[in-house]
Design an enzyme around this catalytic site. Structure first.
Site, PDB file in Angstrom:
ATOM      1  N   LYS A   1      39.349  70.249  -1.116  1.00 13.46           N
ATOM      2  CA  LYS A   1      39.363  70.028   0.329  1.00 13.46           C
ATOM      3  C   LYS A   1      40.180  71.128   1.034  1.00 13.46           C
ATOM      4  CE  LYS A   1      38.722  65.025  -0.205  1.00 13.46           C
ATOM      5  NZ  LYS A   1      39.193  63.664   0.168  1.00 13.46           N
TER       6      LYS A   1
ATOM      7  N   TYR B   1      29.638  61.684   3.930  1.00 16.12           N
ATOM      8  CA  TYR B   1      30.472  60.475   4.004  1.00 16.12           C
ATOM      9  C   TYR B   1      29.771  59.329   4.731  1.00 16.12           C
ATOM     10  CZ  TYR B   1      34.674  62.821   2.170  1.00 16.12           C
ATOM     11  OH  TYR B   1      35.601  63.458   1.370  1.00 16.12           O
TER      12      TYR B   1
ATOM     13  N   ASN C   1      44.361  64.495   0.454  1.00 14.79           N
ATOM     14  CA  ASN C   1      44.396  64.261  -0.997  1.00 14.79           C
ATOM     15  C   ASN C   1      43.672  65.322  -1.833  1.00 14.79           C
ATOM     16  OD1 ASN C   1      41.841  63.410  -0.383  1.00 14.79           O
ATOM     17  ND2 ASN C   1      42.060  61.332  -1.167  1.00 14.79           N
TER      18      ASN C   1
ATOM     19  N   HIS D   1      37.833  66.030  -3.686  1.00 12.13           N
ATOM     20  CA  HIS D   1      36.837  64.958  -3.730  1.00 12.13           C
ATOM     21  C   HIS D   1      36.109  65.008  -5.059  1.00 12.13           C
ATOM     22  CE1 HIS D   1      33.194  62.641  -3.008  1.00 12.13           C
ATOM     23  NE2 HIS D   1      32.520  63.688  -3.454  1.00 12.13           N
TER      24      HIS D   1
ATOM     25  N   GLU E   1      24.963  63.961  -3.882  1.00 14.83           N
ATOM     26  CA  GLU E   1      25.864  64.970  -3.338  1.00 14.83           C
ATOM     27  C   GLU E   1      25.516  66.376  -3.831  1.00 14.83           C
ATOM     28  OE1 GLU E   1      29.729  63.333  -4.289  1.00 14.83           O
ATOM     29  OE2 GLU E   1      29.441  61.647  -2.929  1.00 14.83           O
TER      30      GLU E   1
HETATM   31  N1  LIG Z   1      43.042  54.816   4.858  1.00 14.42           N
HETATM   32  C1  LIG Z   1      42.669  56.081   4.938  1.00 14.42           C
HETATM   33  N2  LIG Z   1      43.169  56.899   5.891  1.00 14.42           N
HETATM   34  C2  LIG Z   1      42.797  58.176   5.997  1.00 14.42           C
HETATM   35  N3  LIG Z   1      41.898  58.768   5.172  1.00 14.42           N
HETATM   36  C3  LIG Z   1      41.372  58.008   4.208  1.00 14.42           C
HETATM   37  C4  LIG Z   1      41.724  56.628   4.035  1.00 14.42           C
HETATM   38  N4  LIG Z   1      41.024  56.153   2.972  1.00 14.42           N
HETATM   39  C5  LIG Z   1      40.289  57.162   2.528  1.00 14.42           C
HETATM   40  N5  LIG Z   1      40.496  58.278   3.264  1.00 14.42           N
HETATM   41  C6  LIG Z   1      39.876  59.589   3.063  1.00 14.42           C
HETATM   42  O1  LIG Z   1      38.491  59.413   2.843  1.00 14.42           O
HETATM   43  C7  LIG Z   1      38.128  59.920   1.578  1.00 14.42           C
HETATM   44  C8  LIG Z   1      36.999  59.116   1.019  1.00 14.42           C
HETATM   45  O2  LIG Z   1      37.429  57.805   0.780  1.00 14.42           O
HETATM   46  P1  LIG Z   1      36.896  56.991  -0.443  1.00 14.42           P
HETATM   47  O3  LIG Z   1      37.277  55.580  -0.219  1.00 14.42           O
HETATM   48  O4  LIG Z   1      35.474  57.359  -0.688  1.00 14.42           O
HETATM   49  O5  LIG Z   1      37.849  57.565  -1.599  1.00 14.42           O
HETATM   50  P2  LIG Z   1      37.579  58.497  -2.849  1.00 14.42           P
HETATM   51  O6  LIG Z   1      36.214  58.214  -3.372  1.00 14.42           O
HETATM   52  O7  LIG Z   1      38.727  58.424  -3.786  1.00 14.42           O
HETATM   53  O8  LIG Z   1      37.677  59.897  -2.185  1.00 14.42           O
HETATM   54  P3  LIG Z   1      36.660  61.117  -2.291  1.00 14.42           P
HETATM   55  O9  LIG Z   1      35.328  60.540  -1.853  1.00 14.42           O
HETATM   56  O10 LIG Z   1      37.233  62.104  -1.311  1.00 14.42           O
HETATM   57  O11 LIG Z   1      36.725  61.545  -3.695  1.00 14.42           O
HETATM   58  C9  LIG Z   1      39.424  59.896   0.766  1.00 14.42           C
HETATM   59  O12 LIG Z   1      39.446  60.814  -0.288  1.00 14.42           O
HETATM   60  C10 LIG Z   1      40.441  60.255   1.831  1.00 14.42           C
HETATM   61  O13 LIG Z   1      40.466  61.666   2.060  1.00 14.42           O
END
Ligand SMILES: Nc1ncnc2c1ncn2[C@@H]1O[C@H](COP(=O)(O)OP(=O)(O)OP(=O)(O)O)[C@@H](O)[C@H]1O
Length: 173
Positions: free
Chosen positions: A33, A73, A136, A139, A150
């Site tokens: 990211k 997303y 974080n 992804h 994807e």
């Molecule tokens: N509560 C939150 N506040 C802000 N950003 C969030 C929150 N929860 C998730 N995100 C963001 O949205 C992304 C996608 O959320 P998801 O629940 O799909 O998690 P993930 O599958 O672990 O992450 P990714 O899809 O990025 O690998 C997260 O990686 C994070 O960057």
């Protein structure tokens, strides 16, 4: 060049052609990211997947458009953080990658850690390199089905390399 790995299945969903690769040809989609790129974590992150034994089959540094990220997303579109997430992900270059190997989807998620870095163990990417859920650094696809969607969304077939990894017989039985 070279031949595509053997296809287990091919399916058209909307305008996307989803290709299923299984076994050692399973694929996942990973993105470093914008925070990961800015914090110079690109080499460190690639290094971990390379050293693990996975095979890099696609990689590009790119600025993702808001349209691409909204589609990426789409499952989160009614979450309160959705628009912030799309803005953050389009705020700078990302490194989009496709990695291949046995159980790569699940194993990459384990190597990445939990969505919230605070819940991620040391030794995972998020456990080692970040603090907040909204920054974080990486992804990774959460299932084989998401990975197919994807990979197809982010890469064209010509952008994926087919190459023989000469170390494969030291990695797999
Ligand atoms: N509560 C939150 N506040 C802000 N950003 C969030 C929150 N929860 C998730 N995100 C963001 O949205 C992304 C996608 O959320 P998801 O629940 O799909 O998690 P993930 O599958 O672990 O992450 P990714 O899809 O990025 O690998 C997260 O990686 C994070 O960057």
């Amino acid at each position: 060049g070279g031949e595509e790995p053997q296809l287990a299945q091919q399916e058209e969903v909307g305008r996307l052609v989803l290709k299923t690769f299984t076994g050692v040809n399973e694929r996942t989609f990973l993105t470093i990211k914008p925070d990961g790129v800015q914090r110079h974590l690109v080499g460190e992150i690639i290094r971990r997947f390379e050293k693990k034994g996975f095979k890099l089959v696609g990689m590009k540094l790119m600025q993702a458009s808001e349209d691409l990220l909204k589609e990426h997303y789409i499952a989160l579109h009614d979450r309160p953080f959705y628009s912030h997430l799309v803005k953050y992900m389009s705020s700078g270059p990302v490194v989009a990658m496709v990695w291949q190997g046995l159980d790569v989807v699940k194993t990459a998620r384990m190597m990445i850690g939990e969505t919230n870095p605070a819940d991620s163990k040391p030794g995972t990417i998020r456990g080692d390199f970040c603090i907040e859920v909204s920054k974080n650094v990486i992804h990774g696809s959460d299932s084989v089905e998401s990975a197919q969607r994807e990979v197809t969304l982010w890469f064209s077939t010509e952008e994926l390399a087919c190459w023989e990894d000469s170390t494969e017989h030291w990695i797999y039985e």
